[in-house]
Design an enzyme around this catalytic site. Structure first.
Site, PDB file in Angstrom:
ATOM      1  N   ASP A 198      -3.830   7.823   7.485  1.00 29.07           N
ATOM      2  CA  ASP A 198      -2.658   7.226   7.868  1.00 29.07           C
ATOM      3  C   ASP A 198      -2.513   6.521   9.120  1.00 29.07           C
ATOM      4  OD1 ASP A 198       0.061   6.481   7.237  1.00 29.07           O
ATOM      5  OD2 ASP A 198       0.936   8.358   7.964  1.00 29.07           O
TER       6      ASP A 198
ATOM      7  N   ASN B 176       2.302   4.860  -3.286  1.00 29.95           N
ATOM      8  CA  ASN B 176       2.157   3.544  -2.487  1.00 29.95           C
ATOM      9  C   ASN B 176       2.173   2.089  -3.497  1.00 29.95           C
ATOM     10  OD1 ASN B 176      -0.668   5.184  -0.911  1.00 29.95           O
ATOM     11  ND2 ASN B 176       1.277   4.747  -0.195  1.00 29.95           N
TER      12      ASN B 176
HETATM   13  C1  IPE Z   1      -0.185   8.726   2.697  1.00 29.06           C
HETATM   14  O1  IPE Z   1       0.152   7.965   3.463  1.00 29.06           O
HETATM   15  C2  IPE Z   1      -0.880   8.138   1.890  1.00 29.06           C
HETATM   16  C3  IPE Z   1      -2.276   7.757   2.063  1.00 29.06           C
HETATM   17  C4  IPE Z   1      -2.980   8.083   3.107  1.00 29.06           C
HETATM   18  C5  IPE Z   1      -3.090   7.292   1.035  1.00 29.06           C
HETATM   19  P1  IPE Z   1       1.879   7.339   3.464  1.00 29.06           P
HETATM   20  O2  IPE Z   1       1.730   6.319   4.666  1.00 29.06           O
HETATM   21  O3  IPE Z   1       1.787   6.553   2.111  1.00 29.06           O
HETATM   22  O4  IPE Z   1       2.818   8.392   3.426  1.00 29.06           O
HETATM   23  P2  IPE Z   1       4.210   8.383   3.945  1.00 29.06           P
HETATM   24  O5  IPE Z   1       4.942   7.434   3.076  1.00 29.06           O
HETATM   25  O6  IPE Z   1       4.445   7.917   5.461  1.00 29.06           O
HETATM   26  O7  IPE Z   1       4.834   9.779   3.735  1.00 29.06           O
HETATM   27  C1  IPE Z   2      -2.448   4.265   5.405  1.00 28.67           C
HETATM   28  O1  IPE Z   2      -1.940   3.535   6.383  1.00 28.67           O
HETATM   29  C2  IPE Z   2      -3.017   3.535   4.504  1.00 28.67           C
HETATM   30  C3  IPE Z   2      -2.131   3.778   2.896  1.00 28.67           C
HETATM   31  C4  IPE Z   2      -1.447   4.514   3.038  1.00 28.67           C
HETATM   32  C5  IPE Z   2      -2.773   3.043   1.955  1.00 28.67           C
HETATM   33  P1  IPE Z   2      -0.391   3.066   6.228  1.00 28.67           P
HETATM   34  O2  IPE Z   2      -0.532   1.745   5.475  1.00 28.67           O
HETATM   35  O3  IPE Z   2       0.541   4.118   5.558  1.00 28.67           O
HETATM   36  O4  IPE Z   2       0.071   2.812   7.740  1.00 28.67           O
HETATM   37  P2  IPE Z   2       1.457   3.146   8.245  1.00 28.67           P
HETATM   38  O5  IPE Z   2       1.618   4.295   8.087  1.00 28.67           O
HETATM   39  O6  IPE Z   2       2.390   1.973   7.669  1.00 28.67           O
HETATM   40  O7  IPE Z   2       1.193   2.960  10.035  1.00 28.67           O
HETATM   41 MG    MG Z   3       1.603   5.566   6.393  1.00 35.78          MG
END
Ligand code: IPE
Ligand code: IPE
Ligand code: MG
Length: 265
Positions: A39, A87
């Protein structure tokens, strides 16, 4: 392809035997299975004044470093959460970026991963995924099926609640057909109906970016997993932070509901 149970739209590996946690294990040895919620790509990008897409690109580089480090550190199983079923609620342009990166990653890295002895498994749903990408995923799994250096489990289009509901549905079908008695539905049987059948439960779950939640990842499998939360964003991750997380894990006292050696005397 026999690796996947396709009849219910799943990507599940269906072979091998579900392993169990060792009861009353003491100070843990090196983790056998590390799962990571990767994340913080977007926040890393905004911290550097860059578009989110660049954050995701840098995230792929962190994936490469992490797989390499896990092999060097002899970690037998590594699971990476790459795209959650939730997502899909992101803007279409970002989803396109993420799907494009996944395709390019397989195209560019598959030969090298195979050469390094990586066995690739994928957990999650096939629905909604572009057929071209699905074909690449199938190819990666098929090509690497006999590799033994490390098992890399990619959680892609994955959501734990849906996984558990699907397992319950599969068992219900067996019961309705008279092939299974409701009395035979137990923890082992349900675990064996999950996408992760045959994969040991994670010993260590790492989440980067400072968030402290599980976001619908491996809810069943993490019953006794040790969690390590790191403030670093995913594009900053690599061997050094992996070793930090493993060192923290090795300090933990895994009790599984039992007593420590000290409190038992
Ligand atoms: C969790 O991260 C999913 C992945 C890393 C693929 P998210 O960024 O989607 O999670 P939330 O929305 O902050 O809980
Ligand atoms: C993780 O990074 C990748 C996926 C969830 C696919 P994020 O895209 O969630 O990055 P933040 O949490 O918005 O910084
Ligand atoms: Mg995230």
């Amino acid at each position: 392809m026999k690796h996947f149970a396709r009849s219910n739209g799943s990507l599940s590996p269906v072979t091998e035997i579900q392993s169990k946690a060792v009861p009353h294990e003491r100070k843990p040895a090196q983790p056998r299975h590390i799962a990571i919620i990767m994340d913080g790509n977007g926040r890393w990008a905004s911290k550097h004044g860059l578009p989110r897409a660049i954050g995701h690109q840098r995230g792929v580089e962190a994936v490469r470093r992490t797989v390499r480090a896990a092999i060097e550190l002899s970690v037998p199983y590594l699971t990476l959460y790459s795209f959650s079923s939730e997502n899909w609620s992101r803007p279409a342009a970002e989803i396109d970026d993420l799907m494009g990166l996944m395709k390019r990653f397989i195209k560019r890295d598959l030969a090298e991963l195979h050469h390094a002895g990586v066995k690739i498994l994928v957990i999650g749903e096939r629905t909604k995924v572009d057929p071209e990408l699905m074909a690449l995923i199938d190819e990666a799994v098929e090509l690497t099926r006999n590799n033994t250096a490390i098992t890399l489990v990619v959680a892609f289009n994955y959501g734990a609640r849906a996984e558990i509901a699907k397992a319950a549905r599969a068992l219900a079908v067996e019961v309705a057909a008279g092939r299974l008695s409701p009395d035979d539905i137990n923890v082992d049987r349900l675990g064996a109906a999950l996408d992760t059948a045959g994969i040991p439960d994670p010993d260590l779950l790492i989440r980067t970016s400072g968030e402290m939640r599980i976001s619908n990842f491996l809810l069943w499998q993490c019953a006794y997993t040790e969690f390590v939360f790191l403030d670093a964003f995913w594009p900053e991750f690599g061997r050094e932070l992996l070793e930090v997380a493993i060192a923290r894990y090795c300090e933990r006292d895994r009790r599984y509901g039992g007593l420590t050696r000290q409190s038992a005397v």
